[in-house]
Write an enzyme that holds these catalytic residues in place. Structure first.
Site, PDB file in Angstrom:
ATOM      1  N   SER C  21       0.816  -1.213   0.000  1.00  0.00           N
ATOM      2  CA  SER C  21       0.000   0.000   0.000  1.00  0.00           C
ATOM      3  C   SER C  21       0.851   1.264   0.000  1.00  0.00           C
ATOM      4  O   SER C  21       1.849   1.357   0.702  1.00  0.00           O
ATOM      5  CB  SER C  21      -0.893   0.003   1.247  1.00  0.00           C
ATOM      6  OG  SER C  21      -1.672   1.168   1.272  1.00  0.00           O
ATOM      7  N   LYS C  45      -3.579   2.197  -2.296  1.00  0.00           N
ATOM      8  CA  LYS C  45      -3.037   3.178  -1.353  1.00  0.00           C
ATOM      9  C   LYS C  45      -4.004   3.430  -0.195  1.00  0.00           C
ATOM     10  O   LYS C  45      -5.206   3.188  -0.306  1.00  0.00           O
ATOM     11  CB  LYS C  45      -2.662   4.472  -2.061  1.00  0.00           C
ATOM     12  CG  LYS C  45      -3.828   5.315  -2.511  1.00  0.00           C
ATOM     13  CD  LYS C  45      -3.368   6.696  -3.008  1.00  0.00           C
ATOM     14  CE  LYS C  45      -2.594   6.623  -4.310  1.00  0.00           C
ATOM     15  NZ  LYS C  45      -2.599   7.874  -5.095  1.00  0.00           N
ATOM     16  N   ASN C  69       9.409   8.687   4.317  1.00  0.00           N
ATOM     17  CA  ASN C  69       8.289   9.418   3.747  1.00  0.00           C
ATOM     18  C   ASN C  69       7.357   9.866   4.843  1.00  0.00           C
ATOM     19  O   ASN C  69       7.276   9.256   5.904  1.00  0.00           O
ATOM     20  CB  ASN C  69       7.542   8.574   2.704  1.00  0.00           C
ATOM     21  CG  ASN C  69       6.440   7.733   3.320  1.00  0.00           C
ATOM     22  OD1 ASN C  69       5.335   8.235   3.604  1.00  0.00           O
ATOM     23  ND2 ASN C  69       6.717   6.465   3.569  1.00  0.00           N
ATOM     24  N   ASN C  99      -6.469  -0.753   1.605  1.00  0.00           N
ATOM     25  CA  ASN C  99      -5.773  -0.482   2.864  1.00  0.00           C
ATOM     26  C   ASN C  99      -6.541   0.630   3.569  1.00  0.00           C
ATOM     27  O   ASN C  99      -6.705   1.716   3.031  1.00  0.00           O
ATOM     28  CB  ASN C  99      -4.332  -0.051   2.499  1.00  0.00           C
ATOM     29  CG  ASN C  99      -3.488   0.361   3.685  1.00  0.00           C
ATOM     30  OD1 ASN C  99      -3.530   1.512   4.108  1.00  0.00           O
ATOM     31  ND2 ASN C  99      -2.693  -0.555   4.195  1.00  0.00           N
ATOM     32  N   CYS C 130       0.426   3.430  10.552  1.00  0.00           N
ATOM     33  CA  CYS C 130       0.996   4.541   9.805  1.00  0.00           C
ATOM     34  C   CYS C 130       1.634   5.538  10.757  1.00  0.00           C
ATOM     35  O   CYS C 130       0.968   6.083  11.634  1.00  0.00           O
ATOM     36  CB  CYS C 130      -0.067   5.251   8.971  1.00  0.00           C
ATOM     37  SG  CYS C 130       0.645   6.600   8.020  1.00  0.00           S
ATOM     38  N   LYS C 165      -2.241  -5.089   9.443  1.00  0.00           N
ATOM     39  CA  LYS C 165      -0.855  -4.690   9.149  1.00  0.00           C
ATOM     40  C   LYS C 165      -0.218  -4.068  10.383  1.00  0.00           C
ATOM     41  O   LYS C 165      -0.695  -3.058  10.902  1.00  0.00           O
ATOM     42  CB  LYS C 165      -0.848  -3.691   7.989  1.00  0.00           C
ATOM     43  CG  LYS C 165       0.556  -3.257   7.575  1.00  0.00           C
ATOM     44  CD  LYS C 165       0.523  -2.513   6.255  1.00  0.00           C
ATOM     45  CE  LYS C 165       1.915  -2.113   5.808  1.00  0.00           C
ATOM     46  NZ  LYS C 165       1.889  -1.408   4.510  1.00  0.00           N
ATOM     47  N   ASN C 192       5.131  -2.320   8.509  1.00  0.00           N
ATOM     48  CA  ASN C 192       4.998  -0.963   8.014  1.00  0.00           C
ATOM     49  C   ASN C 192       6.357  -0.279   8.249  1.00  0.00           C
ATOM     50  O   ASN C 192       7.313  -0.933   8.630  1.00  0.00           O
ATOM     51  CB  ASN C 192       3.868  -0.236   8.749  1.00  0.00           C
ATOM     52  CG  ASN C 192       3.245   0.851   7.879  1.00  0.00           C
ATOM     53  OD1 ASN C 192       3.959   1.634   7.256  1.00  0.00           O
ATOM     54  ND2 ASN C 192       1.936   0.901   7.825  1.00  0.00           N
ATOM     55  N   GLY C 243       9.015  -5.384   3.577  1.00  0.00           N
ATOM     56  CA  GLY C 243      10.114  -4.589   4.107  1.00  0.00           C
ATOM     57  C   GLY C 243      11.404  -4.767   3.326  1.00  0.00           C
ATOM     58  O   GLY C 243      12.107  -5.747   3.505  1.00  0.00           O
ATOM     59  N   GLY C 244      11.674  -3.832   2.444  1.00  0.00           N
ATOM     60  CA  GLY C 244      12.966  -3.813   1.769  1.00  0.00           C
ATOM     61  C   GLY C 244      13.173  -4.881   0.721  1.00  0.00           C
ATOM     62  O   GLY C 244      14.306  -5.149   0.327  1.00  0.00           O
TER      63      GLY C 244
END
Ligand SMILES: Cc1cc2nc3c(=O)[nH]c(=O)nc-3n(C[C@H](O)[C@H](O)[C@H](O)COP(=O)(O)OP(=O)(O)OC[C@H]3O[C@@H](n4cnc5c(N)ncnc54)[C@H](O)[C@@H]3O)c2cc1C
Ligand SMILES: Cc1cc2nc3c(=O)[nH]c(=O)nc-3n(C[C@H](O)[C@H](O)[C@H](O)COP(=O)(O)OP(=O)(O)OC[C@H]3O[C@@H](n4cnc5c(N)ncnc54)[C@H](O)[C@@H]3O)c2cc1C
Ligand SMILES: Cc1cc2nc3c(=O)[nH]c(=O)nc-3n(C[C@H](O)[C@H](O)[C@H](O)COP(=O)(O)O)c2cc1C
Ligand SMILES: Cc1cc2nc3c(=O)[nH]c(=O)nc-3n(C[C@H](O)[C@H](O)[C@H](O)COP(=O)(O)O)c2cc1C
Ligand code: FES
Ligand code: FES
Lengths: 309, 255, 309, 255
Positions: C21, C45, C69, C99, C130, C165, C192, C243-244
C-alpha cells in the site's frame, strides 16, 4: 578556534567524538591508524564479571548499508581486565570508559564496584541493551521496571559518571531515558543495535549462528537520529548519539538533533581512522557556518523551521 | 609490523579465466615489509551491496618495482566490482594484516598444497621460502583445466603437480587423492583452499605427524582484531582469524 | 511446473507476490510496465473516510539504502474511491485489496462496512501502523489494547478477509500479532515503516516537514525479516512479509523465514516492473532447488541448522 | 504517451564547464515521441549513496539519429557518478514522464527564461516551437561567464540575451533584472530555474497579465504518480509534480 569540549557533570571531554563499545577493541588495535588520545573518549568493549567465549561462528552478516553481529560479549572477564588491560589503557590521555554487562543486577553491581576502584576509569557505560545474550542483556533494556532497578542498583555503588546505554527495540524510547535519568544516570547513550536477521538463500539457513543479531551501520541512522531527537528533548542530562555515523555530516545531524556527543561504531571497521577525521570535520563545519562553540548547534532544529533551505 | 591504510594505484588487471583475475598495485611511498600468509582489507568503491571491506591474501610482492599483486576470484558483488578496475584507478587498502606461514628449518621436505583460488598466498610463500634457501613441491587442485591458475610462475620455483576433478589436466580427482601424497613423505605441508580440502589434508598430516599450517578464510568485519567476528574455535579457546591467523597450525584447530 | 499459489482461508492468490500500500498507487500508474493482473494481488493506497490532503512538502528524504516518507495518507476519501477508483480497479483479474486508515475506531468500522459492499474487493488491510498521522494511526499499532479493540470492531462488521498490518515500532511484535489473531484477523502483514528522521546539515533543518517519517527500503529488511520470523512461528494464520524486498533473493528470505506471501513496496519506485519479475524469479529459485511447491520452503529455516553451508 | 523502462547507450559525455555536462543517449528501438518539459528518471549505478532514481529534463531530441541529450549539473553523489559515464556505457531510464509546455497560438511574443541548469528543457522547447513556426526570444541567467551553458545552439534558433550576476558577460545582475524584461512586452513566458527566480518571473507576469509556465523540480520518489511525494500546493489542492507537472501555469500555483 572552535570550542568542541563537552562535559558530563564535572567530567570534561576534549571533544564530543567517542568510539562505540565493541567496535574499537581496547583502543590499541587502532594505534597504527590514529592517536587514540586525541579522541574525546573511548568506550571499551563489553566487559562481564566472568570470562565469556561469546556465540558460535558465524557471528556476522553484511546487510544493505549495514551489518548484523552476534558476538555475544566475548571477553576475558573483569579480573583479566584489571590485571592486563587496565594498565595498558590507562596510558591513553583521554577518557577511557568501560561498557559493563550482566545477566543479573548483581553482575552489574559487582562490576561497577570493581571498576569504581580503577582510578583512570572516570565513567562506566551500563549496557542494558545487548541483543546477543540469551538471559538478561536486552531483557533489561526493553523492560521499564528492570531498567529502573539496574540503574538504581548501580547508581548506589558507583560514585563516578554513569552513562546508561539504551536499546532501540522498544515502543517508547523516551520513557526508558526518563527512567534512567530519574534513577540517577549522568548521561544517556543511544542507540545500541536493532534486532535483525538475515538468511542465506543458497544454503537456506540463517546467516548467523544465533539466527537473530544486532543491526548497525548507516541503515539504522534514521532510526537512531529520531530516537536521539526524542530523548534529547525529554531529559536534562547530556545525550550521546550512536548509530550509523560514517562521516562528519552524519555526526553533525546528531548534534543538530540534540546530542551533546557522538560515538562512532561500525564506521571504524571500514576506516579505522575515521573518528579522528570526524573531530576535525566538526570543527571545519562549525567554522564554515560561523559558530565558535559546538554548544550553539546542539538541538538547533528545535529552534528552526522545517523543510528545504 | 605496522599496518597502513593507503590509496594504491592499479598497475594491472589481468583476467586469468572466467572467474579469476590478478590485480597489480603500486604505492607512492615504498612498500611495507610483508610476509606470506598476510592479507589486505580492500575498500570496494561503487558497489552498493558491498558495505564492509573485503580480505585478500598477498599473492606476490616485488619490492624492487614497489608493486604487489592480488589474485582474486569473483565470488559476488564486491569481487565483481573489483574485476572492473582499470589501470590507473585507485584502490584503498589496509595492509599488511594477520600472521604468516612459519619458515621451516633447512632440509625439510616441504609441500605447498592449494585448491582453487587458495593458491593465492602460495606463490608469495614459494618465493619467500626460495629466498630463504628452501625448496618446496607444489600441488595444485582445480575443478577442471579451464580453472587452472598456475601460469608458469610456480614451475619456475619448484616442481608443480596438478590434480583436476575431471582429469582434464594432471591427475584426475581431488587434490587430496593425488599420488604424490602417497609416494612422498613430507615434513611440512602448507595448505590453502576450500575448508573440506584443508580438513582432509589436516587428517592426512595428523596421521603421519607432518607439521601442517592452513590459511583460513573466515568472514571478517574489521580485519584488525576489533570486532571479534572472525573467530575460530581452537584448543586454546576462541582465536581471531584476522590477528591470530589467518595461518593456523592444525594442532590448535579442533578439526 | 512449480505451484506458487497461496490462500487466506478460502481466498486464493495465484502467486504470493503482492504490492504494498502507498507504493503502487491504484495499479494503473504501473500499466505501462507490467500486467497488473499477473500479480498475486495489489494493495491500494491508504484510504480514509474523508478526503485528506496529507502532510506538507517535503514529504520524502533519501537515506542510506532507504527512504523516509511522510505522505500522511493523502487520498480523496472513500466516496471518491467508490465512484471513481473502484470501477477502474475492479477490471484487474487479481485480488484488489483496500488499505484502510482512521483516527478513531469508528472510522475503521465505517470504512470496512462500505468496502464490504464492494463485490470485487475480497479483503481489506487494516493499517494500524501509519507513523505519519498525528492522531490515531500509529497509536493503534503501538498499543496492544487499541490493536485488539480496532481489530475486534472491524471483524464484527467485515465478513470478508481481514488482514491486519502491524507496526514495527514496538518492543514485542509477537504480542501484537497474537492479539490480532485472537480478535479474528485472517492474516497478518508486516512491517509498516520504521519511525525515522533525517536532517539537512546545510540548512540545519529536518528534511521532512513533519520532522519524523517512515523508513522503508533495503535498510529495514533485516528488522522486517526478524519480525516476520518471530511472528510466523507464533500465529497459525498466514503471514505476509513486507520490508525492503528489492529482488527475488530478498523475497525468498521472507518465505524461508515463514512468510506465506510478500509485498513489494519501495522497490517499485526504482523498477516499476520488479514485482512481476519476482514472481518469475521465485519460480526459478524453487525449480533450481528441486521444489515443486512454494509451501515446501515456507519457514524452512525452523527445520534446518544455522550457519554457513 | 506510453512510458518505457529501457537501457540506453551513452553516445556522448561532454563537459561544458566545471559542474555541467551533456549526456547523449541512443536506444536500440526507435525513440518514443517526447515533448518539451518532459523528463526521464535515471537509475544511477555504482553510487552507494544514491538509492532512488534521479529526474532530468529532456534537453534535446534528434529523432533522425535516434538520440537525445540530457544536460546535467553535478549536485551530489548521483550526478557526480553520472558525470563519469563513458561512451558505450549503459544507462537505465524510465521515460518520457510528466506533462509538457503548451504551444501558444501563432504571432504570440514568446520568451524562454532559464536560470543556471534550468536552461535544460528550454533548448528542446525552442526547437519544438520553431518546428511549429513559432519564434521565441531566449533569456539566460548565470552566476558568471564561466558558468554559461549556451553553446551556440540557442542562438541558432532565436535571439539570445544573457545576464550574469557579476557582469562578466551580458548584462550585469539577475536574469529578472535584465532590461529586455522592461523593454519588450511578451505574451507568453516559459521559465525554468531556481525557485526564487521563477517566483520573481511569476510576479512580473502576473502584474502584466502575461501567460507564464514554469517547470518545477520537487523531490521525486517515483516519477510516475505512485508515491505522492512530489506534491505542490495549488489552487486546486495538492498536485503531483511528476504527473500533473513538472510544467505548471503560474495561475494554479500559490506563489
Ligand atoms: C584472510 C582471507 C584471505 C582471502 N584471500 C583471498 C584471495 O587471495 N583471493 C580470493 O579470491 N579470495 C580471498 N578470500 C575470500 C574473499 O575475501 C571473498 O571471496 C570476498 O570477500 C567475497 O566478496 P564479494 O563481495 O565478491 O562476495 P559476497 O557477495 O559478499 O559473498 C560471496 C561469498 O563470499 C563470502 N564472503 C563475503 N564477505 C567475506 C569476507 N569479508 N570474508 C570472507 N568471505 C566473505 C560470502 O559468505 C559468500 O559465500 C580471502 C578471505 C580471507 C578471510
Ligand atoms: C522534473 C525534474 C527535472 C530536472 N531536470 C534537471 C536537469 O535537466 N538537469 C539537472 O542538472 N538537474 C535536473 N533536475 C534536478 C536533479 O534531479 C537533481 O539535481 C539530482 O537529482 C541531484 O542528484 P544527486 O544525487 O547528484 O544529488 P543529491 O546528493 O541527492 O542532492 C543534491 C541536491 O539535489 C536535490 N535532489 C536530490 N534528489 C532529488 C530529486 N529526486 N529530485 C530533485 N532534486 C533532488 C537535493 O535535495 C539536494 O539539494 C531536475 C529535477 C526534477 C524534479
Ligand atoms: C561487532 C559489534 C560489537 C558490539 N559490541 C557491543 C558491546 O559489547 N557493548 C555495547 O554496548 N554495544 C556493542 N555494540 C553496539 C555499538 O556500540 C553501537 O551501539 C552500534 O553498533 C550502533 O552504532 P554504529 O551503527 O555506529 O555501529 C557492538 C556493535 C558491533 C557492530
Ligand atoms: C511513499 C510510501 C507511502 C506509503 N503509504 C502507505 C499506506 O498508505 N498504507 C500502508 O499501510 N503502508 C504504507 N506504506 C508502507 C508500505 O506499504 C510498506 O509497508 C513499507 O514501505 C515497507 O516496505 P518496503 O521497504 O518494501 O517499502 C507506504 C510506504 C511508502 C514508501
Ligand atoms: S575481523 Fe574483526 S576481529 Fe577479526
Ligand atoms: S514522484 Fe512519486 S508521485 Fe511524483
Amino acid at each position: 578556534m572552535v570550542n568542541l569540549g563537552f562535559s558530563i557533570g564535572d567530567l570534561r571531554f576534549k571533544n564530543p567524538v567517542l568510539t562505540a563499545s565493541g567496535t574499537f577493541g581496547y583502543g590499541s588495535e587502532f594505534d597504527d591508524f590514529l592517536d587514540v588520545s586525541l579522541l574525546g573518549g573511548i568506550i571499551l568493549k563489553g566487559t562481564t564479571l566472568e570470562p565469556r567465549e561469546g556465540n558460535a561462528y558465524p557471528r556476522m552478516a553484511e546487510t544493505p548499508s549495514g551489518m548484523l553481529n552476534s558476538v555475544g560479549l566475548q571477553n576475558k572477564g573483569i579480573e583479566f581486565f584489571e590485571k592486563n588491560i587496565y594498565p595498558r589503557v590507562s596510558s591513553y590521555n583521554t577518557n577511557v570508559i568501560v561498557n559493563i554487562n550482566g545477566n543479573h543486577i548483581d553482575d552489574y553491581v559487582g562490576l561497577a564496584e570493581r571498576i569504581s576502584r580503577l582510578d583512570k576509569i572516570p565513567a562506566i557505560e551500563l549496557n542494558i541493551s545487548c541483543p546477543n545474550v540469551k538471559m538478561g542483556g536486552m531483557a533489561f533494556g526493553t523492560n521499564l521496571g528492570a531498567t529502573r532497578d539496574v540503574t538504581r542498583a548501580v547508581r548506589a555503588v558507583y560514585p563516578k559518571k554513569l552513562i546508561v546505554k539504551l536499546s532501540p527495540n522498544v515502543t517508547d524510547i523516551v520513557s526508558f531515558a526518563q527512567a534512567a535519568e530519574e534513577e540517577g544516570a549522568d548521561s544517556i547513550s543511544l542507540i545500541n543495535t536493532l534486532l535483525g536477521m538475515a538468511i542465506d538463500t543458497g544454503s537456506m539457513k540463517p546467516a548467523l549462528s544465533t539466527i537473530t543479531g544486532g543491526l548497525s551501520g548507516p541503515a539504522v541512522k534514521p532510526v537512531a537520529l529520531r530516537m536521539v531527537w526524542q530523548v534529547a528533548r525529554s531529559v536534562r542530562i547530556p545525550v550521546i548519539g550512536i548509530g550509523g555515523i560514517m562521516n562528519t555530516r552524519d555526526a553533525v545531524e546528531f548534534f543538530l538533533a540534540g546530542a551533546s556527543a557522538v560515538q562512532i561504531g561500525t564506521a571504524s571497521f571500514i576506516d579505522p581512522g575515521v573518528s579522528l577525521k570526524i573531530v576535525g570535520g566538526i570543527s571545519d563545519y562549525l567554522s564554515s557556518k560561523g559558530f565558535s562553540d559546538i554548544k550553539e548547534i546542539i538541538g538547533i532544529i528545535n529552534r528552526q523551521g522545517t523543510g528545504k533551505s | 609490523m605496522t599496518k597502513r591504510i593507503e590509496d594504491l594505484k592499479i598497475t594491472e588487471n589481468t583476467r586469468l579465466n572466467k572467474d579469476i583475475f590478478i590485480l597489480g598495485l603500486s604505492g607512492n611511498s615504498s612498500l611495507p615489509e610483508m610476509r606470506p600468509g598476510q592479507f589486505a582489507q580492500i575498500k570496494v568503491e561503487g558497489s552498493p551491496g558491498t558495505f564492509l571491506r573485503r580480505p585478500f591474501s598477498i599473492h606476490d610482492v616485488d619490492y624492487e618495482r614497489n608493486t604487489f599483486r592480488l589474485l582474486i576470484q569473483i565470488a559476488g558483488d564486491g569481487t565483481e566490482t573489483l574485476s572492473k578496475l582499470r589501470k590507473g584507478d585507485t584502490l584503498n587498502l589496509i595492509y599488511p594484516l594477520g600472521n604468516s606461514f612459519s619458515v621451516p628449518e633447512k632440509n625439510k621436505r616441504i609441500l605447498l598444497a592449494g585448491g582453487g583460488c587458495g593458491v593465492a598466498p602460495l606463490l608469495f610463500l614459494a618465493k619467500y621460502l626460495k629466498s630463504h634457501g628452501l625448496n618446496a613441491d607444489i600441488l595444485l587442485g582445480y575443478r577442471n583445466s579451464e580453472r587452472i591458475i598456475e601460469s608458469g610462475e610456480f614451475s619456475a620455483i619448484g616442481n608443480v603437480f596438478i590434480a583436476t576433478e575431471d582429469g582434464s589436466e594432471g591427475e584426475k580427482g581431488l587434490l587430496t587423492d593425488h599420488p604424490l601424497l602417497k609416494k612422498e613423505s613430507f615434513d611440512v605441508i602448507y595448505c590453502c583452499g576450500p575448508v573440506t580440502m584443508m580438513k582432509t589434508v589436516a587428517v592426512y598430516c595428523r596421521k603421519r605427524n607432518i607439521s601442517c599450517e592452513v590459511s583460513l578464510e573466515n568472514l571478517m568485519g574489521c580485519g584488525i582484531g576489533a570486532c571479534l567476528c572472525c573467530v575460530v574455535e581452537t584448543t586454546e579457546g576462541n582465536m581471531l582469524t584476522c590477528t591470530d591467523g589467518p595461518v593456523f597450525n592444525i594442532n590448535v584447530l579442533k578439526w
